[in-house]
Design a protein around this motif. Structure first.
Motif, mmCIF file in Angstrom:
data_model
loop_
_atom_site.group_PDB
_atom_site.id
_atom_site.type_symbol
_atom_site.label_atom_id
_atom_site.label_comp_id
_atom_site.label_asym_id
_atom_site.label_seq_id
_atom_site.Cartn_x
_atom_site.Cartn_y
_atom_site.Cartn_z
ATOM 1 N N HIS A 82 0.849 -1.185 0.000
ATOM 2 C CA HIS A 82 0.000 0.000 0.000
ATOM 3 C C HIS A 82 0.886 1.237 0.000
ATOM 4 C CE1 HIS A 82 -3.343 2.669 0.933
ATOM 5 N NE2 HIS A 82 -2.639 3.160 1.941
ATOM 6 N N THR A 83 0.571 2.205 -0.835
ATOM 7 C CA THR A 83 1.401 3.408 -0.938
ATOM 8 C C THR A 83 0.659 4.630 -0.425
ATOM 9 O OG1 THR A 83 0.676 3.769 -3.219
ATOM 10 C CG2 THR A 83 2.732 2.559 -2.900
ATOM 11 N N GLU A 84 1.409 5.505 0.205
ATOM 12 C CA GLU A 84 0.924 6.837 0.560
ATOM 13 C C GLU A 84 1.897 7.831 -0.056
ATOM 14 O OE1 GLU A 84 0.501 7.191 4.747
ATOM 15 O OE2 GLU A 84 -1.300 5.936 4.823
ATOM 16 N N THR A 85 1.376 8.742 -0.871
ATOM 17 C CA THR A 85 2.226 9.624 -1.668
ATOM 18 C C THR A 85 1.939 11.079 -1.337
ATOM 19 O OG1 THR A 85 2.207 8.010 -3.476
ATOM 20 C CG2 THR A 85 2.909 10.255 -4.007
ATOM 21 N N ALA A 86 2.983 11.842 -1.124
ATOM 22 C CA ALA A 86 2.883 13.288 -0.929
ATOM 23 C C ALA A 86 3.592 13.975 -2.087
ATOM 24 C CB ALA A 86 3.511 13.699 0.397
ATOM 25 N N ASP A 95 13.528 20.379 -6.029
ATOM 26 C CA ASP A 95 13.864 19.166 -6.777
ATOM 27 C C ASP A 95 13.119 17.945 -6.245
ATOM 28 O OD1 ASP A 95 15.588 20.819 -8.086
ATOM 29 O OD2 ASP A 95 17.420 19.900 -7.320
ATOM 30 N N LEU A 96 12.630 18.023 -5.022
ATOM 31 C CA LEU A 96 11.903 16.911 -4.415
ATOM 32 C C LEU A 96 10.461 16.955 -4.899
ATOM 33 C CD1 LEU A 96 11.727 14.529 -2.473
ATOM 34 C CD2 LEU A 96 11.353 16.167 -0.605
ATOM 35 N N LEU A 97 10.116 16.039 -5.787
ATOM 36 C CA LEU A 97 8.795 16.059 -6.420
ATOM 37 C C LEU A 97 7.759 15.258 -5.654
ATOM 38 C CD1 LEU A 97 9.831 15.709 -10.171
ATOM 39 C CD2 LEU A 97 9.606 17.776 -8.776
ATOM 40 N N ALA A 98 8.182 14.179 -5.028
ATOM 41 C CA ALA A 98 7.220 13.343 -4.292
ATOM 42 C C ALA A 98 7.956 12.464 -3.302
ATOM 43 C CB ALA A 98 6.403 12.476 -5.262
ATOM 44 N N VAL A 99 7.249 12.108 -2.248
ATOM 45 C CA VAL A 99 7.734 11.135 -1.280
ATOM 46 C C VAL A 99 6.692 10.032 -1.178
ATOM 47 C CG1 VAL A 99 8.344 10.692 1.123
ATOM 48 C CG2 VAL A 99 9.100 12.807 0.019
ATOM 49 N N VAL A 100 7.150 8.799 -1.303
ATOM 50 C CA VAL A 100 6.265 7.641 -1.257
ATOM 51 C C VAL A 100 6.603 6.816 -0.030
ATOM 52 C CG1 VAL A 100 5.476 5.565 -2.452
ATOM 53 C CG2 VAL A 100 6.116 7.602 -3.767
ATOM 54 N N HIS A 101 5.576 6.543 0.787
ATOM 55 C CA HIS A 101 5.722 5.640 1.924
ATOM 56 C C HIS A 101 4.990 4.349 1.591
ATOM 57 C CE1 HIS A 101 7.564 8.445 4.790
ATOM 58 N NE2 HIS A 101 6.821 9.378 4.198
ATOM 59 N N LEU A 102 5.661 3.238 1.757
ATOM 60 C CA LEU A 102 5.075 1.915 1.533
ATOM 61 C C LEU A 102 4.677 1.384 2.902
ATOM 62 C CD1 LEU A 102 7.860 0.910 -0.929
ATOM 63 C CD2 LEU A 102 5.487 1.294 -1.560
ATOM 64 N N GLY A 104 2.714 -0.689 6.001
ATOM 65 C CA GLY A 104 2.433 -2.084 6.340
ATOM 66 C C GLY A 104 0.964 -2.342 6.588
ATOM 67 N N THR A 105 0.157 -1.290 6.517
ATOM 68 C CA THR A 105 -1.280 -1.457 6.703
ATOM 69 C C THR A 105 -1.996 -0.864 5.500
ATOM 70 O OG1 THR A 105 -1.413 0.628 7.885
ATOM 71 C CG2 THR A 105 -1.091 -1.364 9.200
ATOM 72 N N GLY A 106 -3.263 -1.134 5.396
ATOM 73 C CA GLY A 106 -4.021 -0.656 4.252
ATOM 74 C C GLY A 106 -4.031 -1.690 3.135
ATOM 75 N N ARG A 107 -5.015 -1.570 2.268
ATOM 76 C CA ARG A 107 -5.153 -2.541 1.188
ATOM 77 C C ARG A 107 -4.531 -1.990 -0.082
ATOM 78 N NH1 ARG A 107 -11.281 -4.401 0.829
ATOM 79 N NH2 ARG A 107 -10.288 -5.798 -0.678
ATOM 80 N N PRO A 108 -3.714 -2.793 -0.779
ATOM 81 C CA PRO A 108 -3.175 -2.346 -2.073
ATOM 82 C C PRO A 108 -4.306 -2.042 -3.052
ATOM 83 C CG PRO A 108 -2.059 -4.328 -1.295
ATOM 84 C CD PRO A 108 -3.238 -4.121 -0.399
ATOM 85 N N ASP A 109 -4.057 -1.151 -3.961
ATOM 86 C CA ASP A 109 -5.046 -0.726 -4.949
ATOM 87 C C ASP A 109 -5.135 -1.779 -6.058
ATOM 88 O OD1 ASP A 109 -6.443 0.500 -7.057
ATOM 89 O OD2 ASP A 109 -5.791 2.489 -6.440
ATOM 90 N N ALA A 110 -6.203 -2.559 -6.031
ATOM 91 C CA ALA A 110 -6.349 -3.648 -7.000
ATOM 92 C C ALA A 110 -6.487 -3.128 -8.425
ATOM 93 C CB ALA A 110 -7.562 -4.507 -6.637
ATOM 94 N N ASP A 111 -7.103 -1.952 -8.596
ATOM 95 C CA ASP A 111 -7.255 -1.387 -9.933
ATOM 96 C C ASP A 111 -5.909 -0.986 -10.522
ATOM 97 O OD1 ASP A 111 -9.995 -1.707 -9.919
ATOM 98 O OD2 ASP A 111 -10.375 0.280 -9.094
#
Length: 325
Positions: A82-86, A95-102, A104-111
């Protein structure tokens, strides 16, 4: 939420998928930084690959990096993460365009996960397509895909397509008077020996002997031995991708929407190509939107259809774009 620890192999797989994204002239203007302590994966602009003449505001750079971000999210979902993106989380660090946290909780996006097989199959096609319309149901699904990422995909009316094709003819005529833009193209096109970036001659596609498809000829006036000529479609199926605002975070959302549309189109059996040629000029970019639609700012013109798949283009090695600290 706790961050999912990433082993080296999984991290490299995610970044490898991200780098399969399209970018202007295949410049691949991205870097990734993984912080072991926080587990965060940063997406950064590689400004050494910017194009100050063709892309002075770095709009296209943001679009390409947004597409890479979408691929990263797709690969993570495929791996049951599951990803959380800022987006643009630090105003002091442009230069920092995005930060992605992977997490351990939450459901992955099946779509998103279902799109994963298309990452390796999606390539820009500079070949003729059939004069066959994309069915309305497919158009609707592609528009829905863009909307999920905060953008809009619209299929212009016949008169608007004619105007867009006229814009392309206009900008082709301007190129010879703008040597700085030609220099950007020449920097990123490869004839002869192949590099890990740019557009190699095997991906130029055939020269146009007829037809009206807006396909940029990266050979220019250079002779490419053995290059075929072909008649392209007379009624190209075009789509416009845009957002309601025109800020760097909107460009990143548009890039994610663009790649989501391209991956879904690939799964649906469509060949795809992109043209930002006329949009590189502010006056023509402003004219690209359809005043009868709610599309505020156009960032990309897509050409969709049924025809040969595109040719794979080279990618920079993961070790060149990934930093672990």
């Amino acid at each position: 939420m706790p961050t999912q620890p990433l082993d080296t192999s999984k991290l490299r797989d995610l970044v490898s998928a991200a780098t399969a994204a399209p970018s202007l002239h295949n410049a691949q203007p991205w870097r990734f930084c993984h912080d072991r302590a926080s587990g965060a994966l940063e997406l950064r602009a590689d400004l050494g690959r910017a194009m100050p003449h063709t892309d002075p505001d770095n709009r296209a750079l943001h679009l390409g990096c947004g597409a890479a971000l979408l691929n990263l999210r797709v690969a993570a979902a495929h791996s049951a993460l599951h990803t959380e993106t800022a987006l643009l989380p630090d105003p002091a660090d442009r230069d920092l365009l995005a930060v992605v946290h992977l997490t351990g909780t939450g459901r992955p996006d099946a779509d998103l996960a279902v799109l994963f097989p298309a990452i390796a199959r999606r390539h820009t096609s500079r070949h003729p397509f059939q004069d066959r319309p994309v069915p309305p149901a497919v158009q609707d699904a592609l528009s829905d895909a863009a909307r999920l990422e905060g953008a809009r995909l619209v299929f212009p009316s016949k008169w608007h397509v004619e105007a867009l094709l006229e814009h392309v003819r206009d900008v082709e005529g301007r190129d010879s008077a703008e040597p700085e833009r030609l220099a950007d193209v020449q920097r990123w096109t490869r004839t002869g020996a192949e590099a890990a970036d740019g557009i190699p001659e095997r991906a130029f596609g055939p020269s146009r002997r007829g037809g009206r498809a807006p396909v940029r000829d990266f050979a220019g006036r250079r002779a490419v031995p053995g290059r075929a000529a072909a008649v392209f479609e007379t009624t190209p199926q075009l789509a416009l991708l845009g957002t309601g605002r025109d800020r760097p975070d909107d460009w990143l959302r548009a890039g994610q929407a663009l790649e989501r549309v391209l991956l879904l189109a690939t799964l649906d059996g469509l060949a795809t190509s992109l043209t930002s040629h006329s949009l590189e000029h502010q006056d023509l970019r402003e004219l690209a939107r359809d005043p009868r639609s709610a599309l505020g700012f156009v960032h990309m013109v897509l050409r969709l259809g049924y025809g040969p798949a595109g040719t794979a283009t080279p990618r920079r090695p993961v070790d060149e774009v990934l930093e672990v600290r």
